[in-house]
Design an enzyme around this catalytic site. Structure first.
Site, short mmCIF file in Angstrom:
data_model
loop_
_atom_site.label_atom_id
_atom_site.label_comp_id
_atom_site.label_asym_id
_atom_site.label_seq_id
_atom_site.Cartn_x
_atom_site.Cartn_y
_atom_site.Cartn_z
N ARG A 12 51.63 -7.32 6.19
CA ARG A 12 51.80 -5.94 5.74
C ARG A 12 51.75 -5.04 6.96
O ARG A 12 51.26 -5.43 8.01
CB ARG A 12 50.63 -5.56 4.83
CG ARG A 12 50.60 -6.25 3.52
CD ARG A 12 49.28 -6.00 2.82
NE ARG A 12 49.02 -4.58 2.55
CZ ARG A 12 47.90 -4.13 2.01
NH1 ARG A 12 46.92 -4.95 1.69
NH2 ARG A 12 47.74 -2.84 1.78
N SER A 14 50.09 -2.05 7.12
CA SER A 14 48.99 -1.08 7.14
C SER A 14 48.20 -1.27 8.44
O SER A 14 48.24 -2.33 9.05
CB SER A 14 48.06 -1.31 5.94
OG SER A 14 47.38 -2.54 6.10
N LYS A 83 41.58 -12.33 -0.29
CA LYS A 83 41.31 -11.50 -1.46
C LYS A 83 42.59 -11.03 -2.16
O LYS A 83 42.61 -10.85 -3.37
CB LYS A 83 40.51 -10.30 -0.97
CG LYS A 83 40.27 -9.24 -1.97
CD LYS A 83 39.54 -8.09 -1.33
CE LYS A 83 39.75 -6.84 -2.17
NZ LYS A 83 39.11 -5.69 -1.55
N ASP A 84 43.65 -10.84 -1.41
CA ASP A 84 44.89 -10.31 -1.98
C ASP A 84 45.87 -11.41 -2.40
O ASP A 84 46.94 -11.10 -2.93
CB ASP A 84 45.59 -9.39 -0.98
CG ASP A 84 44.77 -8.14 -0.68
OD1 ASP A 84 44.00 -7.73 -1.56
OD2 ASP A 84 44.90 -7.59 0.43
N THR A 129 37.66 4.92 -6.51
CA THR A 129 37.97 3.48 -6.51
C THR A 129 38.78 3.15 -7.76
O THR A 129 38.51 3.67 -8.84
CB THR A 129 36.72 2.59 -6.47
OG1 THR A 129 37.14 1.22 -6.50
CG2 THR A 129 35.77 2.83 -7.63
N SER A 131 39.21 -0.16 -8.36
CA SER A 131 38.87 -1.57 -8.50
C SER A 131 38.05 -1.80 -9.77
O SER A 131 36.96 -1.24 -9.94
CB SER A 131 38.07 -2.00 -7.27
OG SER A 131 37.21 -3.08 -7.58
N ARG A 133 36.48 -4.36 -10.56
CA ARG A 133 35.24 -5.03 -10.17
C ARG A 133 34.18 -4.00 -9.76
O ARG A 133 33.02 -4.07 -10.20
CB ARG A 133 35.53 -5.98 -9.00
CG ARG A 133 34.29 -6.63 -8.38
CD ARG A 133 34.66 -7.42 -7.13
NE ARG A 133 35.24 -6.57 -6.10
CZ ARG A 133 34.53 -5.91 -5.17
NH1 ARG A 133 33.22 -6.03 -5.14
NH2 ARG A 133 35.13 -5.16 -4.28
N ARG A 134 34.57 -3.05 -8.95
CA ARG A 134 33.60 -2.03 -8.51
C ARG A 134 33.22 -1.11 -9.66
O ARG A 134 32.05 -0.75 -9.83
CB ARG A 134 34.19 -1.23 -7.34
CG ARG A 134 34.29 -2.05 -6.05
CD ARG A 134 35.09 -1.34 -4.95
NE ARG A 134 35.09 -2.12 -3.71
CZ ARG A 134 36.12 -2.14 -2.85
NH1 ARG A 134 37.21 -1.43 -3.08
NH2 ARG A 134 36.04 -2.86 -1.74
N ARG A 151 43.93 4.85 -4.72
CA ARG A 151 44.62 3.72 -4.13
C ARG A 151 45.16 4.11 -2.76
O ARG A 151 44.97 5.21 -2.29
CB ARG A 151 45.76 3.24 -5.06
CG ARG A 151 45.25 2.62 -6.37
CD ARG A 151 45.67 1.18 -6.59
NE ARG A 151 46.36 0.60 -5.46
CZ ARG A 151 47.68 0.48 -5.36
NH1 ARG A 151 48.46 0.88 -6.34
NH2 ARG A 151 48.22 -0.06 -4.30
N GLY A 152 45.85 3.18 -2.14
CA GLY A 152 46.36 3.43 -0.80
C GLY A 152 45.55 2.64 0.19
O GLY A 152 44.45 2.18 -0.12
N ASN A 153 46.09 2.44 1.38
CA ASN A 153 45.34 1.66 2.37
C ASN A 153 44.08 2.41 2.80
O ASN A 153 43.91 3.60 2.50
CB ASN A 153 46.24 1.25 3.54
CG ASN A 153 46.69 2.42 4.40
OD1 ASN A 153 45.86 3.26 4.78
ND2 ASN A 153 47.96 2.47 4.73
N ARG A 157 42.82 6.27 2.18
CA ARG A 157 41.70 6.61 1.30
C ARG A 157 40.70 7.50 2.03
O ARG A 157 40.14 8.43 1.46
CB ARG A 157 41.00 5.35 0.81
CG ARG A 157 41.83 4.60 -0.20
CD ARG A 157 41.05 3.48 -0.84
NE ARG A 157 41.93 2.35 -1.10
CZ ARG A 157 41.57 1.27 -1.78
NH1 ARG A 157 40.34 1.17 -2.23
NH2 ARG A 157 42.43 0.30 -1.98
N CYS A 244 44.89 -8.99 -13.53
CA CYS A 244 44.51 -7.99 -12.53
C CYS A 244 43.56 -6.93 -13.06
O CYS A 244 43.06 -6.13 -12.29
CB CYS A 244 45.74 -7.36 -11.90
SG CYS A 244 46.80 -6.63 -13.12
N1 LIG Z 1 42.67 -4.28 -1.61
C1 LIG Z 1 42.89 -4.06 -0.22
C2 LIG Z 1 42.01 -4.91 0.64
N2 LIG Z 1 42.27 -6.22 0.84
C3 LIG Z 1 41.29 -6.75 1.62
C4 LIG Z 1 40.39 -5.74 1.91
C5 LIG Z 1 39.17 -5.87 2.70
C6 LIG Z 1 39.18 -6.93 3.72
C7 LIG Z 1 38.92 -8.31 3.21
O1 LIG Z 1 38.12 -8.53 2.28
O2 LIG Z 1 39.52 -9.25 3.80
C8 LIG Z 1 40.84 -4.55 1.31
C9 LIG Z 1 40.22 -3.22 1.37
C10 LIG Z 1 39.02 -2.98 0.50
O3 LIG Z 1 38.85 -3.61 -0.55
O4 LIG Z 1 38.19 -2.14 0.87
#
Ligand SMILES: NCc1[nH]cc(CCC(=O)O)c1CC(=O)O
Length: 311
Positions: A12, A14, A83-84, A129, A131, A133-134, A151-153, A157, A244
């Site tokens: 990516r 970012s 994670k992604d 957030t 997320s 999960r959060r 959202r956004g990188n 944010r 998701c």
């Molecule tokens: N969703 C975006 C993303 N993908 C991985 C990370 C953090 C870095 C990682 O866990 O490798 C993040 C940002 C975040 O959640 O703050």
């Protein structure tokens, strides 16, 4: 086996992703001083679309275009945040993981411009957030806080936070470290307070299957303990088959004695129900540990919780 002369690295575009690529390039050059590397940045759907991720393809939104460049031969090596990378399905056909780099911090951090901790935030504080999960975990432990979609990188944010679109943020410590913004952290949250996502803090190197010279050249960057943790965590998610919008969290750990354990949770979106499991691998393969923990949660009703959430 010989080492390729040039390795084209796709990721990516970012700032966080590009910092990750720089780490990989530095480690590759240290291991193979003769090798040249080139960066191939691509924009992913997840970067372009700032709405609800479940409205685009959800999972895979941050990896699809990167995988496509690898498969099309426009690059030789992809760098992903584990994670992604979707775990409910296999990796795209024709690709393999060649290495998991040594894991970074797995914890989430609170970013509050006034420097308050999570427990000190006043009623109605807006946490930026999106997320699930959060959101579920905050709803359970800090119901007086309000989550607003964000959202956004990570850099964007932080800009939106500065512009007043939220009062505080939750972001991964590892991500903030990668973009050199550890300074904004007001509190690092323990995994008990905010259980991390599967794959937190792990970078994976993905190659084309059969590209043996390259796979050989990059596999030396892998960390064996991280490999065990990533394997257990991803098998856990695979067996659970979340979507998701499912609040799922967990992490595996290799302790000082070399023992692997996996702790994981499934939540309802309001955080009111929380299923827990924690098991040790003993002599089991890491993937079997992942399966076992998923089955333990399924036995507690995880399927009904996950399927009951709109997605
Ligand atoms: N969703 C975006 C993303 N993908 C991985 C990370 C953090 C870095 C990682 O866990 O490798 C993040 C940002 C975040 O959640 O703050």
């Amino acid at each position: 086996m010989s080492v390729p002369e040039l390795i084209r690295v796709v990721s990516r575009d970012s700032p966080m992703a590009l910092a990750q690529v720089e780490r990989v390039r530095a480690e590759l050059t240290a291991l193979h001083p003769g090798v040249r590397t080139e960066v191939v940045p691509v924009k992913t759907t997840g970067d372009k679309w700032l709405g609800d991720l479940s409205k685009v393809e959800g999972k895979g939104a941050f990896t699809k275009e990167v995988d496509a460049a690898l498969l099309a031969g426009e690059a030789d090596l992809a760098v992903h945040c584990v994670k992604d990378v979707p775990a409910d399905r296999p990796l795209p056909a024709g690709t393999v993981f060649a290495a998991f780099l040594k894991r970074d911090d797995i914890r989430d951090a609170l970013v509050h411009p006034g420097g308050l901790t999570l427990d000190e935030l006043p009623d109605g504080t807006r946490i930026g957030t999106s997320s699930v999960r959060r959101i579920a975990q905050l709803a359970a432990t800090h119901p007086h806080l309000e989550c607003v979609p964000f959202r956004g990188n990570a850099n964007r944010r932080l800009e939106k936070l500065r512009a007043g679109e939220a009062d505080a943020l939750l972001l991964a410590v590892s991500g903030l470290e990668r973009i050199d913004r550890r300074d904004v952290i007001s509190e690092v949250l323990s995994p008990e307070t905010m259980m991390p996502p599967i794959g937190a803090g792990i970078l994976a190197l993905q190659c084309r299957e059969g590209d043996d010279e390259l796979i050989d050249a990059v596999s030396g960057l892998g960390d064996p303990d991280t490999h065990r943790e990533a394997t257990a965590e991803r098998m856990f998610l695979h067996v659970l088959q979340g979507h998701c919008n499912s609040p799922i969290a967990g992490y595996a750990r290799v302790d000082h004695g070399g023992e692997l354990s996996l702790r994981a949770c499934v939540f309802t979106p309001d955080g009111k129900t929380r299923l827990n499991a924690h098991e040790w691998a003993g002599r089991l393969h890491p993937a079997t540990l992942g399966t076992s923990v998923a089955v333990a949660l399924l036995r507690q009703g995880a399927r009904e919780i996950i399927d009951g959430i709109p997605h």
